[in-house]
Design an enzyme around this catalytic site. Structure first.
Site, PDB file in Angstrom:
ATOM      1  N   SER A   1      -0.387  -0.211  -5.179  1.00 42.05           N
ATOM      2  CA  SER A   1      -0.386   0.885  -4.276  1.00 42.05           C
ATOM      3  C   SER A   1      -0.197   2.370  -4.892  1.00 42.05           C
ATOM      4  O   SER A   1       0.542   2.389  -5.844  1.00 42.05           O
ATOM      5  CB  SER A   1       0.120   0.772  -2.469  1.00 42.05           C
ATOM      6  OG  SER A   1       0.593   1.909  -2.294  1.00 42.05           O
TER       7      SER A   1
ATOM      8  N   LYS B   1     -12.010  -0.185   0.836  1.00 43.95           N
ATOM      9  CA  LYS B   1     -10.958  -0.537   2.072  1.00 43.95           C
ATOM     10  C   LYS B   1     -11.061   0.038   3.405  1.00 43.95           C
ATOM     11  O   LYS B   1     -11.021   1.155   2.741  1.00 43.95           O
ATOM     12  CB  LYS B   1      -9.565  -1.179   1.182  1.00 43.95           C
ATOM     13  CG  LYS B   1      -9.084  -1.925   2.065  1.00 43.95           C
ATOM     14  CD  LYS B   1      -7.392  -1.615   0.983  1.00 43.95           C
ATOM     15  CE  LYS B   1      -6.421  -2.684   1.977  1.00 43.95           C
ATOM     16  NZ  LYS B   1      -6.062  -2.297   3.079  1.00 43.95           N
TER      17      LYS B   1
ATOM     18  N   HIS C   1      -6.902  -2.344   8.777  1.00 44.95           N
ATOM     19  CA  HIS C   1      -5.017  -1.803   7.648  1.00 44.95           C
ATOM     20  C   HIS C   1      -4.829  -2.356   8.660  1.00 44.95           C
ATOM     21  O   HIS C   1      -3.220  -2.689   8.494  1.00 44.95           O
ATOM     22  CB  HIS C   1      -5.352  -0.341   8.139  1.00 44.95           C
ATOM     23  CG  HIS C   1      -4.480   0.041   6.740  1.00 44.95           C
ATOM     24  ND1 HIS C   1      -5.275   0.932   5.797  1.00 44.95           N
ATOM     25  CD2 HIS C   1      -3.086   0.663   6.874  1.00 44.95           C
ATOM     26  CE1 HIS C   1      -4.243   1.670   5.104  1.00 44.95           C
ATOM     27  NE2 HIS C   1      -3.256   0.712   5.606  1.00 44.95           N
TER      28      HIS C   1
ATOM     29  N   ARG D   1      -2.149  -1.745  11.894  1.00 43.52           N
ATOM     30  CA  ARG D   1      -1.576   0.073  11.625  1.00 43.52           C
ATOM     31  C   ARG D   1      -2.330   0.671  11.627  1.00 43.52           C
ATOM     32  O   ARG D   1      -2.022   1.841  12.013  1.00 43.52           O
ATOM     33  CB  ARG D   1      -1.301  -0.843  10.146  1.00 43.52           C
ATOM     34  CG  ARG D   1      -0.219  -1.433   9.976  1.00 43.52           C
ATOM     35  CD  ARG D   1       0.392  -1.970   8.575  1.00 43.52           C
ATOM     36  NE  ARG D   1       0.884  -1.183   8.436  1.00 43.52           N
ATOM     37  CZ  ARG D   1       2.494  -0.772   8.698  1.00 43.52           C
ATOM     38  NH1 ARG D   1       3.280  -1.404   9.420  1.00 43.52           N
ATOM     39  NH2 ARG D   1       3.022   0.609   7.864  1.00 43.52           N
TER      40      ARG D   1
ATOM     41  N   TYR E   1       8.509  -1.871   9.640  1.00 44.06           N
ATOM     42  CA  TYR E   1       7.782  -0.977   9.034  1.00 44.06           C
ATOM     43  C   TYR E   1       6.844  -1.979   8.792  1.00 44.06           C
ATOM     44  O   TYR E   1       5.338  -1.377   8.741  1.00 44.06           O
ATOM     45  CB  TYR E   1       8.005  -0.902   8.040  1.00 44.06           C
ATOM     46  CG  TYR E   1       7.332   0.635   7.184  1.00 44.06           C
ATOM     47  CD1 TYR E   1       7.049   1.747   7.238  1.00 44.06           C
ATOM     48  CD2 TYR E   1       6.768   0.207   6.264  1.00 44.06           C
ATOM     49  CE1 TYR E   1       5.938   2.651   7.246  1.00 44.06           C
ATOM     50  CE2 TYR E   1       5.851   0.739   5.279  1.00 44.06           C
ATOM     51  CZ  TYR E   1       5.358   1.680   5.919  1.00 44.06           C
ATOM     52  OH  TYR E   1       4.347   2.076   5.278  1.00 44.06           O
TER      53      TYR E   1
END
EC number: 1.1.-.-
Length: 395
Positions: free
Chosen positions: A106, A251, A275, A278, A24
């Site tokens: 996050s 971002k 990212h 991703r 992941y």
């Protein structure tokens, strides 16, 4: 296993973590071309070696958003960080705090804002997505402000999730995913004991606090899938400013025109980022996108960069290409999964040492002295539109 370089943590993490968690964080979108180019392009940036410069008083210290950083590095927001080590966000934040650099929590962290913020002296940063549920966004902003978070990192490159094919193969998603994850967990006993048993609760703390009920991995996947908002526009920044008056960093910038828009709409900083490869495969690596963006807005806005940074040498390369500071993501997560807070602390020590070597041998005594003059231009023609780089092998 001997840990002598940041890359060693990746190998160690792969042995410790269940495959669904390792892949992941390790994987990217589609065929993972951009994921690979992030590392390869940065590794091909050639620095200009200088000698006999008296580097005895070298300093890595810098300032960003009125904060003093011991080096131009912050820990990036990483979802599910608390699934990689017991209460992972708390451990990573402690390592960053001890080193004198920011930690970014996050939106989809395991540990909520209120659990992490009181454990550190330095104000942490908070990352937010644009989501359909504006009530959640407002709630998160108000909680972040109440907890003393100093800087908002607003992620704008996820109006929809990227196609991450590795996840279907690893058990993060796809057929019989829950059963596959369970089997992987019981066959990885170190992780199962540290996180599976002692790292509970495994819900998404910030979302659970808002919804008033526990949220597990399936909830995480479903909630995000239902809440990403493709209607996102620059006007959303104006709405966010109603609830956030501190520094705001955008971002997910890869184009100079978007960087100029960030300046026009009053952002305090940008993160040049894809990212970590991703989201959209085939876009520019951050190293290739950064110089043109720096040419467009350097001095008007703080420029941070991520994607592909694996060691201290890469930090120096990104700064030479135009960044003021960088964010570390995968690199610190591998270390966290391997040795928890101590692993992240050691990784940051390695990065500091590698930066000092690179700065000493390029004649840059301070961060402000690292510039495009630190590059060998014949080999470092990174900006889009210039001649391609010489082919090489990523470290």
């Amino acid at each position: 296993m001997i840990i002598s370089a940041a890359s060693d943590y990746r190998a160690a993490a792969q042995r410790i973590l269940p495959p669904f968690l390792f892949h992941y964080i390790d994987g990217g979108a589609y065929s993972e071309h951009t994921l690979r180019r992030n590392v390869e392009d940065l590794s091909e940036v050639a620095l200009r070696q200088r000698v006999l410069k008296n580097m005895s008083d070298l300093s890595l210290e810098t300032k960003l958003f009125n904060e003093t950083l011991s080096m131009p590095v912050a820990l990036a927001p990483v979802g599910l960080c608390g699934m990689y080590a017991r209460r992972g966000e708390v451990q990573a934040a402690a390592a960053a705090d001890a080193r004198g650099i920011p930690f970014t929590l996050s939106t989809v962290s395991v540990c909520p804002i209120e659990e992490v913020a009181p454990t550190i002296k330095r104000p942490m940063w908070f990352q937010l997505y644009v989501l359909r549920d504006r009530g959640f966004m407002r709630n998160a902003l108000e909680r972040a402000k109440a907890a003393g978070c100093s800087t908002l990192v607003f992620t704008v490159d996820m109006p929809t999730p990227g196609a991450r094919y590795r996840d279907a193969h690893s058990g993060m998603s796809g057929a019989n995913a829950a059963m596959r994850r369970y089997w992987q967990a019981v066959t990885h006993p170190q992780w199962a004991w540290d996180v599976g048993v002692n790292g509970r609760p495994h819900d998404l703390g910030n979302i659970s606090a808002y919804l008033g009920k526990p949220t597990g991995l399936e909830d995480y996947i479903g909630w995000l899938a239902n809440n990403f908002d493709p209607s996102i526009s620059w006007k959303d920044l104006e709405w966010i400013r109603e609830f956030w008056d501190g520094p705001m960093v955008i971002k997910g910038i890869l184009d100079p025109e978007d960087a100029r828009d960030a300046v026009r709409f009053g952002a305090d900083g940008i993160v040049v980022s894809n990212h970590g490869g991703r989201q959209l495969d085939g876009v520019l690596s951050s190293a290739r996108a950064l110089p043109a963006i720096a040419d467009a807005v350097k001095g008007d806005i703080a420029i941070l960069a991520d994607s592909g940074i694996r060691n201290g040498l890469d930090v120096v390369r990104m700064i030479a290409l135009g960044a003021d500071s960088v964010l570390l993501g995968r690199a610190y997560l591998y270390a966290l999964a391997t040795h928890g807070q101590a692993g992240v602390a050691n990784l940051l020590n390695l990065i500091e040492k590698e930066m000092k070597v690179a700065m000493t041998l390029t004649g840059a005594k301070t961060i402000s002295e690292i510039s495009k003059d630190s590059l060998v231009q014949e080999l470092s023609r990174i900006p889009s539109g210039l001649a391609p780089l010489a082919q090489g092998t990523a470290a």
